[in-house]
Design a protein around this motif. Structure first.
Motif, PDB file in Angstrom:
ATOM      1  N   LEU A 132     132.840  38.742  72.518  1.00  0.00           N
ATOM      2  CA  LEU A 132     133.487  37.469  72.197  1.00  0.00           C
ATOM      3  C   LEU A 132     134.937  37.683  71.782  1.00  0.00           C
ATOM      4  CD1 LEU A 132     130.604  35.653  70.297  1.00  0.00           C
ATOM      5  CD2 LEU A 132     131.656  34.909  72.439  1.00  0.00           C
ATOM      6  N   LYS A 133     135.206  38.727  71.021  1.00  0.00           N
ATOM      7  CA  LYS A 133     136.588  38.995  70.612  1.00  0.00           C
ATOM      8  C   LYS A 133     137.440  39.411  71.813  1.00  0.00           C
ATOM      9  CE  LYS A 133     135.257  41.593  67.049  1.00  0.00           C
ATOM     10  NZ  LYS A 133     135.327  42.450  65.839  1.00  0.00           N
ATOM     11  N   ARG A 134     136.816  40.093  72.775  1.00  0.00           N
ATOM     12  CA  ARG A 134     137.546  40.442  74.009  1.00  0.00           C
ATOM     13  C   ARG A 134     137.979  39.188  74.757  1.00  0.00           C
ATOM     14  NH1 ARG A 134     135.687  40.407  79.282  1.00  0.00           N
ATOM     15  NH2 ARG A 134     133.511  40.189  78.593  1.00  0.00           N
ATOM     16  N   ILE A 135     137.057  38.244  74.923  1.00  0.00           N
ATOM     17  CA  ILE A 135     137.396  37.019  75.647  1.00  0.00           C
ATOM     18  C   ILE A 135     138.416  36.199  74.871  1.00  0.00           C
ATOM     19  CG2 ILE A 135     136.468  34.874  76.605  1.00  0.00           C
ATOM     20  CD1 ILE A 135     133.786  36.348  76.928  1.00  0.00           C
ATOM     21  N   ALA A 136     138.223  36.096  73.546  1.00  0.00           N
ATOM     22  CA  ALA A 136     139.138  35.294  72.731  1.00  0.00           C
ATOM     23  C   ALA A 136     140.553  35.849  72.753  1.00  0.00           C
ATOM     24  CB  ALA A 136     138.618  35.223  71.297  1.00  0.00           C
ATOM     25  N   ALA A 172     141.529  24.404  75.949  1.00  0.00           N
ATOM     26  CA  ALA A 172     140.871  25.033  77.097  1.00  0.00           C
ATOM     27  C   ALA A 172     141.876  25.476  78.147  1.00  0.00           C
ATOM     28  CB  ALA A 172     139.866  24.067  77.718  1.00  0.00           C
ATOM     29  N   LEU A 173     143.003  24.774  78.245  1.00  0.00           N
ATOM     30  CA  LEU A 173     144.036  25.154  79.198  1.00  0.00           C
ATOM     31  C   LEU A 173     144.789  26.399  78.757  1.00  0.00           C
ATOM     32  CD1 LEU A 173     145.507  21.612  79.993  1.00  0.00           C
ATOM     33  CD2 LEU A 173     144.079  23.013  81.496  1.00  0.00           C
ATOM     34  N   LEU A 174     144.820  26.647  77.456  1.00  0.00           N
ATOM     35  CA  LEU A 174     145.661  27.721  76.916  1.00  0.00           C
ATOM     36  C   LEU A 174     144.871  28.953  76.503  1.00  0.00           C
ATOM     37  CD1 LEU A 174     148.051  25.582  74.670  1.00  0.00           C
ATOM     38  CD2 LEU A 174     148.556  26.581  76.902  1.00  0.00           C
ATOM     39  N   GLN A 175     143.546  28.845  76.385  1.00  0.00           N
ATOM     40  CA  GLN A 175     142.756  29.956  75.870  1.00  0.00           C
ATOM     41  C   GLN A 175     141.553  30.252  76.764  1.00  0.00           C
ATOM     42  OE1 GLN A 175     143.373  30.025  71.213  1.00  0.00           O
ATOM     43  NE2 GLN A 175     142.095  28.314  71.770  1.00  0.00           N
ATOM     44  N   SER A 176     141.064  31.466  76.648  1.00  0.00           N
ATOM     45  CA  SER A 176     139.945  31.881  77.484  1.00  0.00           C
ATOM     46  C   SER A 176     138.590  31.579  76.856  1.00  0.00           C
ATOM     47  CB  SER A 176     140.035  33.389  77.779  1.00  0.00           C
ATOM     48  OG  SER A 176     141.129  33.665  78.617  1.00  0.00           O
ATOM     49  N   LEU A 177     138.550  31.356  75.542  1.00  0.00           N
ATOM     50  CA  LEU A 177     137.294  31.058  74.864  1.00  0.00           C
ATOM     51  C   LEU A 177     137.434  29.743  74.124  1.00  0.00           C
ATOM     52  CD1 LEU A 177     134.432  31.949  73.912  1.00  0.00           C
ATOM     53  CD2 LEU A 177     135.550  32.967  71.919  1.00  0.00           C
ATOM     54  N   LEU A 178     136.488  28.846  74.331  1.00  0.00           N
ATOM     55  CA  LEU A 178     136.508  27.568  73.633  1.00  0.00           C
ATOM     56  C   LEU A 178     135.087  27.185  73.248  1.00  0.00           C
ATOM     57  CD1 LEU A 178     138.102  25.068  72.664  1.00  0.00           C
ATOM     58  CD2 LEU A 178     137.589  24.011  74.867  1.00  0.00           C
ATOM     59  N   ARG A 309     137.397  32.284  81.882  1.00  0.00           N
ATOM     60  CA  ARG A 309     137.212  31.406  80.732  1.00  0.00           C
ATOM     61  C   ARG A 309     135.725  31.216  80.441  1.00  0.00           C
ATOM     62  NH1 ARG A 309     141.958  29.131  83.042  1.00  0.00           N
ATOM     63  NH2 ARG A 309     143.502  28.407  81.497  1.00  0.00           N
ATOM     64  N   LEU A 310     135.386  31.176  79.158  1.00  0.00           N
ATOM     65  CA  LEU A 310     134.036  30.853  78.719  1.00  0.00           C
ATOM     66  C   LEU A 310     134.111  29.664  77.783  1.00  0.00           C
ATOM     67  CD1 LEU A 310     130.983  31.460  78.500  1.00  0.00           C
ATOM     68  CD2 LEU A 310     131.527  32.999  76.593  1.00  0.00           C
ATOM     69  N   ILE A 311     133.406  28.579  78.141  1.00  0.00           N
ATOM     70  CA  ILE A 311     133.381  27.363  77.329  1.00  0.00           C
ATOM     71  C   ILE A 311     131.948  27.109  76.897  1.00  0.00           C
ATOM     72  CG2 ILE A 311     133.880  24.895  77.259  1.00  0.00           C
ATOM     73  CD1 ILE A 311     135.939  25.341  79.486  1.00  0.00           C
TER      74      ILE A 311
END
Length: 616
Positions: A132-136, A172-178, A309-311
């Protein structure tokens, strides 16, 4: 009597837990100089090992020696917490690795941050935290925000007025994890549909193909509902002036279970997609994230490719997963309040949201990756669920009783003290709805009508359990000597079968065809339904009555919630909240004041170290 034996006799341990501890006793401590077995492991260590095993069976990721009563209410002479810790730290069966280090493979137990883990579950937790920290930490390509600013304004006309749906879309447009959290009716699916439209528009503006999008959920029914909701939201988008139909055409129309998405390997706990063979999607959206257990979430996160991205969508106030872990709650706790954003992110959001109110970020790896949607829970014009849902969510028993007794909420009916809705005048009210299924010959229509009514219970066994209730309902509908698969019987699949494409939680209906053959029909296929011979089905049961756990991820027009006569460990505010929010149009609650008070005083909390890991 030893602590281990006392726990076993008190029913706090099952046979597997006890056998695990006994295996450690037999192995004892090996004397490396003589290669002989030496003294037995201390009783406190053996008991803790068994309790760590039982903790996983109860849904916890680990055992907390400082709070052993979470597993056993009976009066037990528990060891002193410090003495217990010292014995565990001195044991040859317990390792103490650094936070991000792999635990020793030759020791079945891990002591970390005051918790005792089975090694496998500590590793799931460690790997999930790292993933999760990798994606964030990743920053997706966000060029072209200026090119979609006008579309963003059309989709979120109140974006500059503090609209939380707009904030979720911008993040969601600016980050990979939401992480998007909120109760039923708060607009999670609507928000994500618009997010996906913006991501498609962003790619087209940059001259790139549409992103590859996967929609998934823990159960087949939840995946089906997710796809239905997204298709409905897509229709609404086409009605907005200035929205290009070509963008809507690129939206996904189908969703799958997480197991199917990852690719099961028969006879193996592993999946085809993992860190070495990641998923080939640019955006992965997971609904009903509260139902995802620790091992499955770990495997999903590791299969998310770098740059994807992971939502995650979910309601943290619902029941946690049946299996180990409460992943959504841990991520939510680590991410903090949705208003806490890093200053650099606030600056990047300004072109889309204007000047936004925020609080200083806590500076954790997940800060700024969560938005809590706050709108009401109204499911239909006939059901005013929000006040009751809010009272249950916070455990306010007095307010709950006041609302139920006051008969002031549209569509909500309180049958105080009723312990059997299948007796008296209520019996025909229930049976008449299900008798309608017996008169239908079209499986498509029958499956649509199958969600009209459900009895939900907290128990699986006993007079008020789902099994007995189903048997009584089926006898009332088709007689004591009924065909096991009589025309109109509702079925609930209780295990995944990828060969059949049927999954835990899927609902089917039995019907006789023109030749008199019985067919079990389920949603799916090119014609909207798929038929199976009942003998070919995976494990299943009746579905007129269901446990609240099994109903999670589903909705029904009318819900009758039946609570037990006496308090039970399975009752909690999360169970009540989950149950009532399954209703779309009408809710009936059968319970005593005493049981409601006891249930709302209890949290369905889980022991876990995931939030601690995610805070960095």
């Amino acid at each position: 009597m030893s602590l281990l034996d006392a726990l076993y006799r008190a029913g706090a341990l099952n046979t597997l837990d006890h056998a695990f501890a006994q295996s450690l006793r037999r192995l004892g401590r090996r004397d490396t100089s003589s290669d002989l077995f030496g003294t037995d492991a201390p009783d406190a260590v053996l008991a803790a090992a068994a309790l760590a095993s039982q903790s996983v069976a109860r849904g916890h990721a680990a055992f907390d020696p400082a709070q052993p009563s979470w597993l056993q209410d009976d009066a037990i002479a528990w060891p002193n917490a410090k003495a217990w810790r010292d014995a565990l730290q001195a044991s040859q069966w317990v390792s103490e690795p650094q936070a991000d280090a792999v635990a020793a493979g030759d020791r079945p137990l891990v002591w970390e941050n005051g918790l005792l883990y089975l090694r496998r579950y500590r590793e799931y937790e460690r790997r999930l935290g790292i993933g999760l920290k990798r994606i964030a930490a990743a920053r997706p390509q966000s060029d072209g925000l200026d090119g979609i600013a006008s579309l963003f304004a059309k989709l979120f006309p109140h974006a500059r007025d503090g609209d939380r749906q707009a904030r979720a879309a911008a993040l969601a447009l600016l980050q990979s994890l939401l992480l998007v959290t909120g109760g039923p009716g708060t607009g999670k699916t609507t928000t994500i549909t618009r997010v996906l439209l913006l991501l498609i528009a962003q790619a087209h503006h940059a001259g790139l193909p549409s992103p590859r999008i996967a929609l998934a959920a823990p159960t087949g029914r939840a995946a089906e509902r997710m796809a239905e909701s997204l298709r409905a939201a897509s229709v609404q988008l086409r009605a907005i002036e200035g929205v290009d139909d070509a963008l809507c055409d690129a939206l996904p129309e189908a969703a799958s279970t997480l197991h199917r998405l990852l690719g099961t390997i028969p006879g193996s706990p592993r999946f085809r997609h993992d860190a070495s063979n990641p998923l080939s999607f640019d955006v992965i959206v997971v609904d009903e994230a509260s139902m995802v257990d620790l091992p499955l979430m770990c495997k999903l996160v590791e299969a998310v490719a770098d740059g994807a991205r992971l939502i995650l969508l979910g309601d943290r106030d619902q029941l946690p997963s049946i299996e180990a872990g409460d992943v959504l709650a841990a991520i939510t706790d680590a991410a903090g309040e949705g208003d806490a954003l890093p200053a650099s992110l606030v600056h990047r959001l300004q072109p889309l949201l204007g000047d936004i109110a925020t609080t200083p970020s806590a500076g954790t790896p997940l800060s700024g990756h969560r938005v809590q949607l706050l709108r009401g829970y109204r499911q239909s014009q006939s059901l005013d669920l929000a006040p009751l849902a809010d009272a249950l969510r916070v455990g306010d028993a007095d307010r709950t009783i006041e609302l139920l007794r006051g008969n002031v909420l549209d569509g909500i009916h309180y049958h105080e003290g009723v312990t059997d809705p299948l007796l008296g005048p209520r019996r025909e009210t229930l049976l008449s709805v299900w008798r309608g299924l017996l008169e239908l010959d079209d499986p498509v229509v029958a499956l649509q009508r199958a969600s009209a009514l459900r009895v939900l219970t907290a128990l699986r066994e006993g007079a008020q359990g789902a099994g007995v209730l189903n048997a009584r309902i089926e006898e009332a509908l088709a007689g004591a000597h009924r065909d096991p698969y009589f025309h109109g019987r509702l079925l609930l699949v209780t295990e995944n079968s990828y060969r059949h494409g049927l999954f835990n939680g899927d609902i089917g209906v039995c019907q006789r065809d023109a030749k008199g053959h019985t067919v079990a029909w389920f949603a799916g296929g090119s014609e909207g339904v798929r038929g199976f011979h009942p003998a070919a089905l995976p494990a299943h049961t009746g579905a007129f009555a269901m446990t609240v756990h099994k109903a999670q991820g589903s909705e029904f027009d009318t819900v009758w919630l039946l609570l037990p006569r006496q308090d039970a460990r399975t009752l909690s505010r999360e169970l009540l909240y989950t149950a009532v929010t399954r209703a779309r149009s009408e809710l009936h609650v059968c319970a005593s004041e005493t049981v409601l008070h006891a249930a709302l005083a209890r949290h369905a909390a889980r022991v876990s170290g995931l939030a601690w890991r995610l805070r960095g």
